[in-house]
Write an enzyme that holds these catalytic residues in place. Structure first.
Site, mmCIF file in Angstrom:
data_model
loop_
_atom_site.group_PDB
_atom_site.id
_atom_site.type_symbol
_atom_site.label_atom_id
_atom_site.label_comp_id
_atom_site.label_asym_id
_atom_site.label_seq_id
_atom_site.Cartn_x
_atom_site.Cartn_y
_atom_site.Cartn_z
ATOM 1 N N HIS A 1 34.675 67.585 41.063
ATOM 2 C CA HIS A 1 35.547 66.663 41.796
ATOM 3 C C HIS A 1 36.982 67.165 41.720
ATOM 4 C CE1 HIS A 1 36.858 62.210 42.513
ATOM 5 N NE2 HIS A 1 36.527 62.804 43.663
ATOM 6 N N ASP B 1 38.905 59.239 42.187
ATOM 7 C CA ASP B 1 38.597 58.148 43.107
ATOM 8 C C ASP B 1 39.085 56.832 42.497
ATOM 9 O OD1 ASP B 1 37.417 59.883 44.854
ATOM 10 O OD2 ASP B 1 35.359 59.448 44.215
ATOM 11 N N HIS C 1 36.652 53.518 49.052
ATOM 12 C CA HIS C 1 37.441 53.910 47.890
ATOM 13 C C HIS C 1 38.593 54.783 48.390
ATOM 14 C CE1 HIS C 1 34.899 57.506 48.403
ATOM 15 N NE2 HIS C 1 35.830 58.178 47.705
ATOM 16 N N HIS D 1 40.213 58.488 47.740
ATOM 17 C CA HIS D 1 40.212 59.809 47.095
ATOM 18 C C HIS D 1 41.649 60.301 47.075
ATOM 19 C CE1 HIS D 1 38.776 63.816 45.963
ATOM 20 N NE2 HIS D 1 39.722 64.283 46.812
#
Length: 338
Positions: free
Chosen positions: A231, A235, A310, A312
């Site tokens: 990642h 998030d 959400h 990012h």
């Protein structure tokens, strides 16, 4: 010589008009007066005889009696309680019970084997529970097994009139509404305090968090969901339509569709770092526009390659993919508490 046929009484040497006769009784002399006669012929003429005193009675000695102590009969032993009465006697051991979620007075009485049922529990704890026996809360301390006055037990067990039941329900609903209102007010006050604190932080350092929520997926989490194998940002939890703000002052580099990132905004800040905001449901700025710290730039959503709403968020050393650095470390180093 005396004359024939005549008798003469010799004359006593002395005439006693009154005399005393002494009668001896047991060695004691009792002098009794005698009525004197002028001659012995008084007896012959039928004078009343003089009654001599009889023997004086002997003095009666008091009889000494020794009172013997009476034997006291031992008291009869108290009758032992029968097994039936012992079994029917209510428990008197007092103990404390802490209410847990899902409890009711009837459930507590059954689980704790309280004789007298929920009425007994309510009578023992009316000051703690209040007027409504159905309104108990987790953590409330109840006394079980105490001795309740008979009047309180009768009052608790008496059937409640319909009007009283209705009033209790209304009071319960009012208390529930009041607690709900208090919770809503507390949450509203907390959000207001958070927004106020966020504004103060922005004014002090010029930096702020992009959304007022926590992190759901951390930076550098590994997995096959990302083309790089990890990642590249963090998030933030954010429902669709949550306002998204620029973390610091800068210039918008790009604002539009970003492929897997969906709708995104990239801003270049005054320190040379870049911030990215992806999966937005709507954009609020355009490319080349100057923004200030804390200014709204769009709304969160679930566009692009996303499993749900959400935000990012990335911090980069350049405008494009692959130049990412720890975003939370960047914000914390600029005075943003996360």
């Amino acid at each position: 010589m005396p004359a024939k046929g005549k008798h003469r009484r010799p004359k006593s040497s002395s005439s006693l008009t009154r005399g005393f006769v002494a009668a001896g009784t047991g060695g004691a002399a009792l002098a009794l007066p005698l009525i004197g006669a002028t001659g012995a012929h008084a007896a012959e003429k039928g004078a009343a005889p003089v009654a001599l005193p009889q023997e004086a009675p002997k003095a009666q000695l008091p009889q000494q009696r020794t009172a013997l102590p009476q034997q006291v009969a031992p008291a009869a032993p108290a009758a032992a309680p029968s097994a039936a009465s012992a079994a029917s006697a209510p428990k008197t051991d007092t103990r404390t019970y802490s209410v847990v979620s899902g409890d009711s007075l009837s459930k507590i009485a059954a689980d704790q084997d309280v004789r007298g049922g929920w009425q007994k529990v309510y009578g023992d704890n009316k000051k703690v529970v209040g007027e409504d026996p159905s309104l108990i809360f987790p953590g409330m301390k109840l006394t079980l097994g105490g001795k309740t006055p008979a009047a309180a037990e009768q009052k608790a067990s008496a059937p409640v009139p319909q009007q009283q039941r209705t009033e209790r329900v209304e009071r319960t609903e009012q208390r529930t509404e009041k607690r709900t209102e208090n919770r809503v007010e507390q949450r509203s006050e907390k959000r207001t305090e958070q927004r106020t604190e966020s504004k103060r932080q922005t004014q002090r350092s010029g930096f702020s968090a992009p959304v007022p929520s926590g992190v759901s997926t951390p930076y550098r989490a590994s997995g096959g969901s990302w083309s790089s194998g990890y990642h590249t940002g963090v998030d933030f939890r954010a429902s669709s339509g949550t306002p998204v703000k620029a973390v610091a002052a800068g210039t918008v580099v790009s604002a539009g569709w970003g492929g897997a990132y969906g709708n995104e905004v990239v801003i270049r800040h005054n320190d040379g770092r870049y911030s990215q905001y992806a999966h937005l449901s709507a954009l609020g700025v355009r490319s080349g526009q100057s923004v200030s710290g804390g200014q709204q730039i769009g709304y969160s959503g679930s566009t692009g390659n996303s499993t749900g709403p959400h935000l990012h968020f990335e911090i980069r050393t350049g405008p494009g993919y692959g130049s990412d650095i720890d975003p939370l470390g960047y914000l914390r180093s600029n005075g943003v508490p996360l």
